[in-house]
Design a protein around this motif. Structure first.
Motif, short mmCIF file in Angstrom:
data_model
loop_
_atom_site.label_atom_id
_atom_site.label_comp_id
_atom_site.label_asym_id
_atom_site.label_seq_id
_atom_site.Cartn_x
_atom_site.Cartn_y
_atom_site.Cartn_z
N TRP A 229 -4.37 -4.57 -9.60
CA TRP A 229 -3.55 -5.09 -8.43
C TRP A 229 -3.59 -4.02 -7.37
O TRP A 229 -3.38 -2.93 -7.61
N GLU A 230 -3.64 -4.20 -6.13
CA GLU A 230 -3.31 -3.34 -5.06
C GLU A 230 -1.73 -3.39 -4.89
O GLU A 230 -1.25 -4.27 -4.91
N CYS A 231 -1.36 -2.09 -4.58
CA CYS A 231 0.17 -2.04 -4.43
C CYS A 231 0.42 -1.79 -2.61
O CYS A 231 -0.70 -2.03 -2.15
N GLY A 232 1.70 -1.87 -2.64
CA GLY A 232 2.07 -1.76 -1.35
C GLY A 232 1.67 -0.63 -0.45
O GLY A 232 0.88 0.18 -0.96
N PRO A 233 1.96 -0.57 0.87
CA PRO A 233 1.56 0.69 1.47
C PRO A 233 1.90 1.77 1.18
O PRO A 233 3.11 1.82 0.70
N LEU A 234 1.04 2.98 1.38
CA LEU A 234 1.74 4.28 0.98
C LEU A 234 2.36 4.81 2.35
O LEU A 234 2.27 4.81 3.31
N LEU A 235 3.61 5.25 2.06
CA LEU A 235 4.37 5.84 2.94
C LEU A 235 4.98 7.12 2.52
O LEU A 235 5.08 7.36 1.28
N PRO A 236 5.69 7.90 3.20
CA PRO A 236 6.23 9.13 2.86
C PRO A 236 7.30 8.77 1.67
O PRO A 236 8.04 7.80 1.95
N PRO A 237 7.66 9.78 0.82
CA PRO A 237 8.80 9.54 -0.11
C PRO A 237 10.00 9.38 0.59
O PRO A 237 10.44 10.12 1.54
N ALA A 238 11.11 8.55 0.09
CA ALA A 238 12.27 8.36 0.82
C ALA A 238 13.18 8.22 -0.30
O ALA A 238 13.06 7.79 -1.32
#
Length: 185
Positions: A148-157
């Motif tokens: 499965w593909e996961c969600g968009p890659l964003l900076p850690p928060a």
């Protein structure tokens, strides 16, 4: 290691949208984000220049291309020396069956994601292209049943930084993706 780039909420929104549909026009993207098209164009150009956006890729379905069996190969190289690593990496990357190659820590040196026509093709690949190499000490094979593909890659928060809306959006994004029986990465 590359330095991280400071991103504001508009940048993050642009990145999220482009990861979901890289074919969006600047006009569509600007309307979604709530900025002028020229501002959107400038922001995307800055994200490219800073190395945050690396490019665009076309995803293909390996099964529809006659490569319906995917596997992960754990490869141990001995001796693990630089003069052997370069040619090994170059050869593995050049194989048409190779989808991705990772250099690892631990008992295995490499993880290779491959796509082949079937088990006979996988056996040929392992024997002819991996274990026949004198620097390859061991290969372990793991078949991939599903991915499965996961969600968009964003900076850690931190939890405080990530709003409830963003978490809900990420969950909805994953629910709305293609059915989980697809084998496309």
């Amino acid at each position: 290691m590359a330095e991280s780039v400071a991103l504001d909420p508009v940048d993050l929104h642009i990145l999220r949208l482009l990861q979901n549909d890289a074919r969006m026009t600047y006009r569509e993207l600007a309307a979604e984000v709530g900025v002028a098209p020229s501002t959107c164009l400038d922001r995307v150009a800055r994200l490219r220049r800073s190395g945050v956006i690396l490019g665009h890729q076309l995803r293909l379905d390996p099964a529809r291309l006659g490569r319906g069996l995917e596997a992960l190969l754990l490869v141990q190289v001995r001796p693990h020396r630089r003069e052997l690593i370069g040619p090994f990496v170059d050869r593995i990357r050049a194989l048409p069956e190779s989808r991705a190659l990772f250099h690892l820590t631990g008992p295995d040196d490499y993880l290779v994601h491959v796509a082949v026509a079937g088990t006979a093709d996988l056996q040929r690949l392992v024997l002819d292209e991996f274990t026949s190499r004198r620097e390859v000490a061991r290969v372990e094979t793991r078949l991939i049943f599903q991915q499965w593909e996961c969600g968009p890659l964003l900076p850690p928060a931190t939890d405080a930084q990530e709003s409830r809306t963003e978490r809900t959006e990420r969950t909805e994004h994953l629910k709305n993706q293609e059915s989980p029986d697809t084998t496309t990465p």
